[in-house]
Design a protein around this motif. Structure first.
Motif, short mmCIF file in Angstrom:
data_model
loop_
_atom_site.label_atom_id
_atom_site.label_comp_id
_atom_site.label_asym_id
_atom_site.label_seq_id
_atom_site.Cartn_x
_atom_site.Cartn_y
_atom_site.Cartn_z
N THR A 1 0.86 -1.19 0.00
CA THR A 1 0.00 0.00 0.00
C THR A 1 0.89 1.24 0.00
O THR A 1 1.68 1.44 0.93
N PHE A 2 0.78 2.04 -1.03
CA PHE A 2 1.58 3.25 -1.16
C PHE A 2 0.99 4.39 -0.36
O PHE A 2 -0.23 4.52 -0.27
N VAL A 3 1.87 5.24 0.20
CA VAL A 3 1.41 6.50 0.79
C VAL A 3 1.05 7.42 -0.37
O VAL A 3 1.54 7.25 -1.49
N ALA A 4 0.20 8.40 -0.11
CA ALA A 4 -0.35 9.25 -1.17
C ALA A 4 0.73 9.89 -2.04
O ALA A 4 0.60 9.96 -3.26
N SER A 5 1.80 10.34 -1.45
CA SER A 5 2.85 11.04 -2.20
C SER A 5 3.71 10.12 -3.06
O SER A 5 4.49 10.60 -3.89
N SER A 6 3.56 8.81 -2.90
CA SER A 6 4.39 7.86 -3.64
C SER A 6 3.62 6.96 -4.57
O SER A 6 4.18 6.03 -5.16
N ILE A 7 2.31 7.19 -4.74
CA ILE A 7 1.50 6.35 -5.63
C ILE A 7 2.07 6.40 -7.04
O ILE A 7 2.34 7.48 -7.57
N PRO A 8 2.30 5.23 -7.64
CA PRO A 8 2.84 5.21 -9.01
C PRO A 8 1.89 5.88 -10.01
O PRO A 8 0.67 5.68 -9.94
N MET A 9 2.48 6.66 -10.90
CA MET A 9 1.71 7.39 -11.91
C MET A 9 1.61 6.55 -13.18
O MET A 9 2.41 5.63 -13.40
N SER A 10 0.66 6.87 -14.02
CA SER A 10 0.52 6.18 -15.31
C SER A 10 1.86 6.20 -16.03
O SER A 10 2.53 7.24 -16.08
N GLY A 11 2.26 5.05 -16.54
CA GLY A 11 3.52 4.93 -17.25
C GLY A 11 4.70 4.52 -16.38
O GLY A 11 5.75 4.15 -16.89
N ASP A 12 4.54 4.61 -15.04
CA ASP A 12 5.61 4.17 -14.15
C ASP A 12 5.76 2.66 -14.21
O ASP A 12 4.79 1.93 -14.42
N LEU A 13 6.98 2.19 -14.01
CA LEU A 13 7.27 0.77 -13.99
C LEU A 13 7.62 0.33 -12.58
O LEU A 13 8.54 0.89 -11.98
N LEU A 14 6.88 -0.65 -12.06
CA LEU A 14 7.15 -1.21 -10.73
C LEU A 14 7.89 -2.52 -10.89
O LEU A 14 7.57 -3.32 -11.77
N SER A 15 8.85 -2.76 -10.00
CA SER A 15 9.49 -4.07 -9.94
C SER A 15 9.86 -4.36 -8.49
O SER A 15 10.17 -3.46 -7.73
N ALA A 16 9.80 -5.64 -8.16
CA ALA A 16 10.07 -6.08 -6.80
C ALA A 16 11.04 -7.25 -6.82
O ALA A 16 10.95 -8.13 -7.65
N THR A 17 11.96 -7.21 -5.87
CA THR A 17 12.89 -8.31 -5.63
C THR A 17 12.79 -8.64 -4.15
O THR A 17 12.82 -7.74 -3.32
N TYR A 18 12.61 -9.92 -3.85
CA TYR A 18 12.45 -10.30 -2.45
C TYR A 18 12.74 -11.78 -2.22
O TYR A 18 12.76 -12.58 -3.14
N GLN A 19 12.94 -12.09 -0.96
CA GLN A 19 13.19 -13.47 -0.52
C GLN A 19 11.89 -14.05 0.04
O GLN A 19 11.08 -13.34 0.62
N TYR A 20 11.72 -15.35 -0.14
CA TYR A 20 10.59 -16.04 0.52
C TYR A 20 10.95 -17.45 0.82
O TYR A 20 11.98 -17.95 0.39
#
Length: 104
Positions: free
Chosen positions: A85-104
């Protein structure tokens, strides 16, 4: 994608994802890393909720990027199980690319 197993053997197989890190200790556990996963959710400047394919463990292993820039957990977003859940000031805008790297 590639699968890499660490321990006594390095095994690269271009047909398998994710990367497996094994501590190499007999009877020891292993950790699985997911690299460059795109969290699901609509990137439109309004939606603040995205979902990962698996729950990061530990949760602090999550490295989340917007357009290649690492953002900060509990500052730019929160993580609850596999939900980002993003805080309001960090919400991705149209065209932004999200990527995640994590351990599980």
């Amino acid at each position: 994608t590639a699968s890499i197993k660490f321990g006594f053997v390095l095994d690269i197989d271009d047909t398998v994802n994710p990367i497996i890190l094994n501590n190499g200790v007999s009877g020891g556990g292993s950790s699985t890393l997911t690299f460059n996963e795109t969290p699901t959710g609509t990137v439109n400047g309004v939606n603040d909720t995205f979902t990962l394919g698996t729950v990061p463990s530990p949760s602090t292993s999550l490295m989340l990027f917007i357009n290649g820039q690492l953002i900060t957990q509990n500052v730019d977003y929160t993580l609850a199980t596999s939900t980002i859940t993003f805080v309001a000031s960090s919400i991705p805008m149209s065209g932004d690319l999200l990527s995640a790297t994590y351990q599980y």
